[in-house]
Design a protein around this motif. Structure first.
Motif, short mmCIF file in Angstrom:
data_model
loop_
_atom_site.label_atom_id
_atom_site.label_comp_id
_atom_site.label_asym_id
_atom_site.label_seq_id
_atom_site.Cartn_x
_atom_site.Cartn_y
_atom_site.Cartn_z
N LEU A 1 12.72 -13.21 3.49
CA LEU A 1 12.25 -12.24 2.43
C LEU A 1 11.44 -12.75 1.15
O LEU A 1 10.50 -12.17 0.80
CB LEU A 1 13.39 -11.45 2.03
N ALA A 2 11.86 -14.35 0.84
CA ALA A 2 10.97 -14.85 -0.26
C ALA A 2 9.78 -15.05 0.22
O ALA A 2 8.58 -14.91 -0.46
CB ALA A 2 11.84 -16.10 -0.85
N GLU A 3 9.59 -15.50 1.36
CA GLU A 3 8.31 -15.69 1.73
C GLU A 3 7.23 -14.48 2.17
O GLU A 3 6.08 -14.54 1.64
CB GLU A 3 8.27 -16.39 3.27
N ILE A 4 7.96 -13.56 2.51
CA ILE A 4 7.34 -12.11 2.52
C ILE A 4 6.83 -11.63 1.31
O ILE A 4 5.78 -11.26 1.00
CB ILE A 4 8.24 -11.14 3.40
N GLU A 5 7.72 -11.79 0.33
CA GLU A 5 7.33 -11.49 -1.07
C GLU A 5 6.36 -12.20 -1.65
O GLU A 5 5.46 -11.80 -2.31
CB GLU A 5 8.56 -11.40 -2.03
N ALA A 6 6.31 -13.67 -1.66
CA ALA A 6 5.20 -14.43 -1.92
C ALA A 6 4.00 -14.14 -1.51
O ALA A 6 2.92 -14.08 -2.08
CB ALA A 6 5.68 -15.83 -1.54
N VAL A 7 3.98 -13.72 -0.05
CA VAL A 7 2.78 -13.44 0.50
C VAL A 7 2.04 -11.95 -0.19
O VAL A 7 0.82 -11.96 -0.32
CB VAL A 7 2.92 -13.33 2.03
N GLU A 8 2.89 -11.09 -0.06
CA GLU A 8 2.45 -9.56 -0.53
C GLU A 8 2.10 -9.59 -2.05
O GLU A 8 1.23 -8.87 -2.40
CB GLU A 8 3.72 -8.70 -0.21
N THR A 9 2.68 -10.52 -2.75
CA THR A 9 2.20 -10.65 -4.08
C THR A 9 1.36 -11.61 -4.38
O THR A 9 0.88 -11.68 -5.77
CB THR A 9 3.51 -10.64 -5.11
N GLY A 10 1.05 -12.38 -3.71
CA GLY A 10 -0.17 -13.35 -3.73
C GLY A 10 0.47 -14.53 -4.63
O GLY A 10 -0.19 -15.27 -5.18
N GLY A 11 1.54 -14.71 -4.60
CA GLY A 11 2.48 -15.71 -5.22
C GLY A 11 3.02 -15.69 -6.63
O GLY A 11 3.44 -16.29 -7.27
N ALA A 12 2.42 -14.07 -7.15
CA ALA A 12 2.75 -14.00 -8.62
C ALA A 12 4.39 -13.72 -8.65
O ALA A 12 4.78 -13.98 -9.74
CB ALA A 12 1.97 -12.66 -8.90
N ALA A 13 5.09 -13.25 -7.64
CA ALA A 13 6.60 -12.91 -7.70
C ALA A 13 7.12 -14.68 -7.90
O ALA A 13 8.32 -14.47 -8.34
CB ALA A 13 7.01 -12.35 -6.54
N LEU A 14 6.61 -15.54 -7.57
CA LEU A 14 7.24 -16.68 -7.73
C LEU A 14 7.53 -17.11 -9.12
O LEU A 14 8.40 -18.13 -9.53
CB LEU A 14 6.51 -17.93 -6.95
N PHE A 15 6.66 -16.68 -9.98
CA PHE A 15 6.67 -17.16 -11.58
C PHE A 15 7.08 -16.12 -12.42
O PHE A 15 7.00 -16.18 -13.52
CB PHE A 15 5.04 -17.06 -11.88
N GLY A 16 7.46 -14.96 -11.70
CA GLY A 16 7.98 -13.78 -12.54
C GLY A 16 9.58 -13.72 -12.70
O GLY A 16 10.46 -13.56 -13.36
#
Length: 127
Positions: A112-127
């Protein structure tokens, strides 16, 4: 102003020597063994059964008559029924789909973390 720049570039190009040094013509060494060998990571350590070194088909037409892609690729496909064309099952040791391969060669499921990173363009990793 532009003439000076053009003159400067022309003078620089005339004095310039390339940094790449070419060694000369390439030749194939005569001692290289070109006979077919099994891949070092092959599970059996041998070539496929029935493998012939070199070109086993004298022409592309002959190759195509024996090729398999979800069934035989014969020229007369439109004139015969599917039952007469032969089996659709791949020969032993050949897989038509990635899911038919052993587990180690299949794709890993996405987390799920990889899917979220792809869908947000990586922005979810810094939020």
């Amino acid at each position: 102003m532009y003439a000076t720049r053009a003159m400067r570039q022309a003078a620089h190009a005339a004095e310039r020597t390339p940094l790449i040094k070419f060694l000369g013509r390439r030749t194939i060494p005569s001692q290289v063994d070109h006979t077919p060998q099994p891949h070092p990571a092959s599970p059996t350590g041998s070539l496929p059964q029935g493998f012939k070194g070199g070109n086993s088909h004298p022409s592309f037409s002959s190759y195509r008559d024996h090729a398999q892609q979800h069934g035989p690729l014969r020229k007369s496909i439109g004139t015969q029924t599917g039952a007469h064309l032969g089996p659709v099952q791949p020969p032993s040791g050949i897989a038509f789909d990635r899911n038919e391969l052993p587990e180690r060669f299949r794709r890993l499921p996405l987390t799920l973390a990889e899917i979220e990173a792809v869908e947000t363009g990586g922005a979810a990793l810094f939020g």
